[in-house]
Design an enzyme around this catalytic site. Structure first.
Site, PDB file in Angstrom:
ATOM      1  N   ASP A   7       0.821  -1.208   0.000  1.00  0.00           N
ATOM      2  CA  ASP A   7       0.000   0.000   0.000  1.00  0.00           C
ATOM      3  C   ASP A   7       0.856   1.260   0.000  1.00  0.00           C
ATOM      4  OD1 ASP A   7      -1.921  -1.901   0.398  1.00  0.00           O
ATOM      5  OD2 ASP A   7      -2.842  -0.921   2.123  1.00  0.00           O
ATOM      6  N   HIS A  37       3.991  -2.170   3.357  1.00  0.00           N
ATOM      7  CA  HIS A  37       4.068  -0.822   2.802  1.00  0.00           C
ATOM      8  C   HIS A  37       5.346  -0.653   1.990  1.00  0.00           C
ATOM      9  CE1 HIS A  37       0.893  -0.315   5.753  1.00  0.00           C
ATOM     10  NE2 HIS A  37       0.483   0.657   4.979  1.00  0.00           N
TER      11      HIS A  37
HETATM   12  C1  LIG Z   1      -0.266   4.407   5.892  1.00  0.00           C
HETATM   13  C2  LIG Z   1      -1.160   3.398   6.485  1.00  0.00           C
HETATM   14  O1  LIG Z   1      -2.167   2.989   5.930  1.00  0.00           O
HETATM   15  N1  LIG Z   1      -0.774   2.969   7.634  1.00  0.00           N
HETATM   16  C3  LIG Z   1      -1.516   2.012   8.379  1.00  0.00           C
HETATM   17  C4  LIG Z   1      -0.894   0.663   8.227  1.00  0.00           C
HETATM   18  O2  LIG Z   1      -1.443  -0.285   9.044  1.00  0.00           O
HETATM   19  C5  LIG Z   1      -1.393   0.049  10.416  1.00  0.00           C
HETATM   20  C6  LIG Z   1      -1.982  -1.090  11.170  1.00  0.00           C
HETATM   21  O3  LIG Z   1      -3.166  -1.550  10.588  1.00  0.00           O
HETATM   22  C7  LIG Z   1      -2.148   1.348  10.686  1.00  0.00           C
HETATM   23  O4  LIG Z   1      -2.040   1.706  12.043  1.00  0.00           O
HETATM   24  C8  LIG Z   1      -1.521   2.446   9.816  1.00  0.00           C
HETATM   25  O5  LIG Z   1      -2.255   3.623   9.950  1.00  0.00           O
HETATM   26 ZN   LIG Z   2      -2.546   3.035   3.179  1.00  0.00          ZN
END
Ligand SMILES: CC(=O)N[C@H]1CO[C@H](CO)[C@@H](O)[C@@H]1O
Ligand SMILES: [Zn+2]
Ligand SMILES: *[C@@H]1O[C@H](CO)[C@@H](O)[C@H](O)[C@H]1NC(C)=O
Ligand SMILES: *[C@@H]1O[C@H](CO)[C@@H](O)[C@H](O)[C@H]1NC(C)=O
Ligand SMILES: *[C@@H]1O[C@H](CO)[C@@H](O)[C@H](O)[C@H]1NC(C)=O
Length: 252
Positions: free
Chosen positions: A46, A199
């Site tokens: 993501d 990510h």
């Molecule tokens: C950028 C983003 O979407 N961050 C999320 C990634 O996942 C964690 C745990 O589910 C979230 O706390 C973040 O906000």
């Molecule tokens: Zn995201």
């Protein structure tokens, strides 16, 4: 006993029949969290993609002949129309990686009104149509936050909602080693299938966690699949020839 079963069965049928006209009025997009088949793992990324480490990610996946899925934003860490990002996305796409919507600006969709939700969704669809020639059939709402308004907007756009069942927690300030340990625990538990959230904007995810995870998962016999294969849905609504023409309009 039999009467009870029959009665419950009938009641279920009747309630299904009577519920359907109501559902049609404001149909909600289905929400998927887990793969449909055992021994599948969907590695999804993501927020970045496009981001500066896409080529490295591509090389790692190529080593395992594995496909990833990128839930892209239009304007978050980078502008999706940045020429280097466009090139990176096209290279990934050509290699068989999948692209889906993560909406335009990573807003919390549950705080937005109907029109604004659609605009967040449309702008990134437009970018994917322009850059790759595909209109995504899958959307992942930012933060995994959705409500019925978001579900009906997705449904109106002919999209399903895709979440995850394993969060690698790579945005929570974990070290690479502790994220690797989460994958290890998961594989040790012999879970049936995995829809993993990562990510691509995280340096340690791309360079330390993913190479480790792909090695571990492939040795444990998991098959790498895209999000659409995992959830058993189509990836794209339509594919149209790449629209490379009027790039002056390509702005964030
Ligand atoms: C950028 C983003 O979407 N961050 C999320 C990634 O996942 C964690 C745990 O589910 C979230 O706390 C973040 O906000
Ligand atoms: Zn995201
Ligand atoms: C999104 O908005 C809802 C409604 O205001 C709120 O409950 C939720 O905590 C928000 N989520 C994030 C990640 O900000
Ligand atoms: C990314 O991480 C690698 C080590 O895995 C390091 O060599 C490199 O300097 C880092 N790059 C940035 C921009 O932080
Ligand atoms: C909706 O999406 C599906 C793929 O999920 C596609 O086959 C179908 O043509 C789309 N329908 C419309 C009206 O665009």
């Amino acid at each position: 006993m039999h009467f009870t079963t029959l009665f419950v069965g009938l009641a279920a049928v009747i309630s299904l029949v009577s519920a359907s006209p109501v559902q049609n009025k404001r149909a909600l997009a289905p929400v998927y969290r887990s793969c449909q088949n055992p021994k599948q793992v969907a590695m999804t990324f993501d927020d970045g993609a496009p981001y500066i480490w896409d080529a490295d990610l591509q090389a790692t996946f190529a080593k395992y002949k594995a496909k990833a899925t990128f839930f892209v934003n239009g304007n978050n860490w980078r502008c999706i129309y940045d020429p280097e990002r466009v090139e990176g996305m096209r290279a990934l796409f050509k290699d068989g990686h999948e692209f889906a919507s993560h909406t335009w600006s990573h807003a919390n969709l549950t705080t937005l009104a109907w029109d604004k939700i659609h605009s967040e969704m449309w702008k990134v669809e437009e970018a994917l149509i322009r850059i790759l020639g595909v209109n995504p059939a899958i959307v992942r709402p930012p933060y995994g936050e959705y409500n019925d308004l978001v579900r009906s907007a997705a449904n109106a756009r002919n999209q399903t909602i895709a979440l995850w069942d394993f969060d690698s927690e790579d945005t929570l300030g974990r070290t690479a080693a502790s994220t690797q340990a989460l994958y290890k625990t998961l594989v040790d538990k012999k879970v049936s299938s995995i829809a993993a959230l990562n990510h691509s904007i995280s340096n340690s995810t791309v360079h330390e966690v993913i190479p480790y995870a792909l090695d571990l998962l492939s040795k444990a016999g998991y098959k790498f699949v895209t999000a659409s294969e995992c959830f058993g849905v189509k990836a794209y609504q339509t594919t149209v020839p790449e629209v490379n023409k009027d790039t002056a309009a390509w702005k964030c």
